[in-house]
Scaffold this active site. Structure first.
Site, short mmCIF file in Angstrom:
data_model
loop_
_atom_site.label_atom_id
_atom_site.label_comp_id
_atom_site.label_asym_id
_atom_site.label_seq_id
_atom_site.Cartn_x
_atom_site.Cartn_y
_atom_site.Cartn_z
CG ASP A 52 -2.05 0.78 1.19
OD1 ASP A 52 -2.24 1.62 0.23
OD2 ASP A 52 -2.75 0.49 2.16
CG ASP A 59 -9.77 2.24 0.87
OD1 ASP A 59 -9.07 1.28 0.34
OD2 ASP A 59 -9.08 2.99 1.50
C1 DGJ Z 1 -5.80 1.90 2.52
C2 DGJ Z 1 -6.09 0.60 1.81
O1 DGJ Z 1 -6.70 1.14 0.44
C3 DGJ Z 1 -7.00 -0.07 2.77
O2 DGJ Z 1 -7.51 -1.30 2.14
C4 DGJ Z 1 -6.21 -0.36 3.89
O3 DGJ Z 1 -5.29 -1.14 3.49
C5 DGJ Z 1 -5.65 0.85 4.65
N1 DGJ Z 1 -4.76 1.68 3.69
C6 DGJ Z 1 -5.00 0.37 5.76
O4 DGJ Z 1 -4.30 1.53 6.23
#
Ligand code: DGJ
Length: 702
Positions: free
Chosen positions: A457, A524
């Protein structure tokens, strides 16, 4: 019969490049100019002579027109080239104009290289072309053969010339955080369309992908009309432009964004741009989608033939509250549903109780995991699943041991405040010592426990773009090169590990990262309805084989919308199925139903992941419907969704495309038999009753 050679060297130093369904032609003139002749549907070698004659009549017609890619293969800043150029440099004496002449050409297999050398300075641009099925890859190597420094002010990968036509309509994937890849279509007027990211990652506002056709009135649709499209394989700041000249022709450029660039090219060095990919389809957006999906699956992603596992990810279930007992409880339930990979998201590492601390220290939190991750990984694997963890290797929390030990390892200007974003800084991956540290830290993590997967990420943009190192390049470039190097070295050391690319959802979903990651987390936003629009757009540029989708709780934490389990599963089953809800709170009935959906997905997943996608109806229509046809034609999976019963009759008729009209197909659930002709010409009747109705019909060819 052997395939004909994909690159022909013809008389008059002309070259004809031929791939599946397209041709591209260029020629070196006796004066050393490199002329663009054709990009579009297939043409014959003999046609190239005609194009050369046409070209001689075309060039340099009036004082105010700017030579551009319709005549010049590389539009390099200098002289009358006052429209969007693809290359601009500054020589040590302050000269900022280029004067390039073709010096040599070389064909090797399906790759052509043309070297253009400056007529005065020891500087060259090598243009590369590689035929990849229905796609043409292009990139440029810039060479400083002298002993004085050169600065690259702009170094796009290539310019693409599209022919004259009366009307141009652009299709692109615009968006925002939690609303990525929204399909956007707009007619171009004279002037320039600029799509870009200046954030150091591809970003959420647009994908580095663009398609151009003649518009619906001219029958450019899913099934008809020529479409040209361009993408950039680059995981940093990028820029795509489409400039419509007064004469109706279109010049598209694609490359690293020149925003704040000034990339140095020291004496005796070269720099190679990322790849830009051009795909042409003669018969509409269906064909274009097929060509992009085939290219991505065949020439881009790692493990192209491997079926992607059903994932469970614990983020929305536990957020930062990661404890082994609750993870194990989720793992047991996930395994019972049929999940094949269990990923512990953010929150498992030292000091990580919320967003404020811990990023950078990739060792398990001691109080939660006194013996490291191995005991949990072993238990997950004993349940029959693979085990993965979340990491954000490029970021660092000010409150972390890494930052305390190396406060100088981040991008910063000595006299300016540092920008915190999601309470982190960005590590300077432009620095070799930072790259080495990350490889070592990830290696140590992956060696500490049987870890099969990483969710990689990044949750902040690149700011303070100063390398702080003498002689370093532009960090806009070097950060991305560092990211690729670390990823490549980690993959080399741990070839069994699968990687998911994520940047606050779909902020990093380009072809560059996809050559190093098995799939992408597209958003998300796990609201199953919103997701349909995100997935609809995503699948224009990328294959469902790279598109992860989780079923989460209802209501979801972002939209608070209540959606039935069935609709949530059907929505996620159109890509890579994952589950991300808090299974500890699901009812027995929901768990049992979920297990059935997972089993059903496994029966169709090869069709979804490797098959041919047809959009039957979609955003902004009230009903979203899509079908997947298995590569061997033996199975068809048809999905239909209707969020509201208001404007809908009880049933819809979905005319299926791509089936064999002479074949007979049986509904796997009811046994009803249909001819391919009926399904195509009349349609498949699907009942959608009630709000958030959804159906999955599986047809097997008899
Ligand atoms: C952003 C990601 O898109 C989420 O799925 C998750 O992993 C969060 N970060 C965790 O901090």
């Amino acid at each position: 019969m052997a395939d004909p050679p994909s690159i022909l060297h013809l008389p008059d130093d002309a070259f004809l490049l031929r791939g599946d369904g397209f041709a591209y032609a260029l020629a070196v003139t006796p004066g050393g100019d490199l002329r663009h002749l054709h990009w579009g549907g297939p043409i014959e070698p003999a046609d190239v002579g005609v194009l050369l004659t046409d070209d001689a009549r075309e060039f340099g017609s009036n004082t105010w027109s700017s030579p551009r890619a319709h005549t010049e293969e590389l539009v390099a800043h200098g002289g009358r080239r006052l429209d969007e150029s693809a290359l601009k440099v500054e020589f040590a004496d302050g000269v900022r104009a280029l004067d390039l002449a073709a010096e040599s050409t070389a064909v090797s297999g399906d790759e052509l290289t043309v070297r253009l050398a400056d007529r005065h300075y020891p500087f060259a641009a090598e243009l590369h072309y590689r035929v990849r099925g229905g796609a043409l890859e292009r990139w440029t190597t810039l060479v400083n053969d002298g002993d004085a420094p050169i600065v690259l002010d702009r170094a796009y990968s290539a310019g693409w010339a599209l022919p004259w036509q009366p009307r141009w309509v652009a299709t692109w994937l615009a968006g925002a955080y939690a609303a990525e890849t929204q399909l956007t279509r707009r007619e171009l007027g004279p002037g320039r369309l600029v799509l870009e990211s200046r954030r150091g990652i591809p970003g959420h506002a647009a994908q580095p992908w663009l398609a151009l056709d003649a518009g619906d009135e001219a029958r450019a649709s899913d099934e008809a009309g020529a479409v040209w499209s361009v993408a950039l394989a680059w995981s940093g700041s990028w820029r795509l432009t489409a400039e419509l000249a007064a004469d109706g022709r279109l010049h598209v450029t694609a490359g690293v964004n020149d925003f704040d660039l000034r990339h140095p090219l020291p004496p005796g060095t070269s720099w190679t741009t990322p790849v830009t990919v051009g795909v042409f389809a003669a018969a509409g957006h269906d064909e274009l989608t097929d060509r992009w999906h085939a290219y991505e699956r065949t020439h881009v992603v790692p493990r192209p033939d491997a079926v992607r596992p059903v994932l469970y990810n614990s983020w929305e279930a536990t957020f930062f509250d990661v404890r082994p007992e609750s993870q194990l409880e989720l793992a047991r339930r996930a395994a019972a549903l049929g999940a094949e990979l269990f990923v512990v998201d953010d929150g498992w590492f030292a000091g990580r109780e919320d967003e404020s601390a811990g990023v950078g220290d990739w060792t398990p939190d001691r109080s939660a995991f006194p013996d490291g991750l191995k005991p949990l990984a072993d238990e997950v694997q004993a349940l029959g699943m693979r085990f993965g963890v979340w990491v954000e290797p490029e970021a660092v929390s000010p409150d972390s041991d890494l930052f305390r030990a190396h406060p100088d390892w981040i991008y910063q200007w000595p006299t300016r405040p540092r920008t915190l974003a999601r309470q982190t800084h960005l590590l300077a991956l432009s620095r070799p010592d930072v790259r080495a540290h990350l490889v070592q830290a990830l290696d140590a993590l992956l060696s500490s426990a049987p870890i099969d997967a990483l969710k990689w990420d990044l949750n902040r943009p690149l700011t303070e773009a100063s390398s702080g190192l003498e002689g370093a390049g532009s960090v806009w470039v070097e950060h991305v090169e560092g990211f690729y190097e670390v990823l490549d070295r980690v993959r080399e050391r741990h070839p069994g590990v699968w990687i998911e690319s994520c940047a606050s959802g779909g902020g990093r979903a380009d072809l560059g990262v996809l050559s190093r990651a098995e799939w992408v987390w597209p958003s998300d936003n796990t609201d199953a309805l919103e997701r349909l629009a995100i997935q609809h757009g995503y699948a224009y540029a990328h294959s469902p084989h790279t598109m992860m989708a989780w079923v989460t709780d209802s209501p979801t934490y972002l939209t608070k919308r209540e959606i039935p389990l069935r609709f949530r599963f059907h929505s996620a089953m159109t890509g890579l199925l994952g589950v991300g809800g808090n299974l500890a709170e699901w009812s027995d009935a929901d768990l049992a139903a979920a297990a059935e959906y997972v089993a059903q997905y496994k029966r169709i997943r090869a069709t979804v992941q490797f098959g041919t996608l047809r959009r039957l109806s979609g955003a902004p229509d009230d009903v979203t419907a899509l079908s997947y046809l298995a590569p061997d034609g033996a199975q068809v999976a048809v999905f239909a969704f209707a969020p509201s019963v208001r404007r809908l009759r009880r049933t819809v008729l979905l005319r299926l495309r791509g089936l064999d009209p002479a074949a007979v197909y049986a509904d796997a659930a009811t046994g009803t038999r249909y001819s391919g002709a009926l399904l195509h010409h009349h349609g498949l009747r699907v009942a959608l009753t009630g709000d958030y109705a959804s159906e999955l019909v599986v047809l097997d060819r008899i």
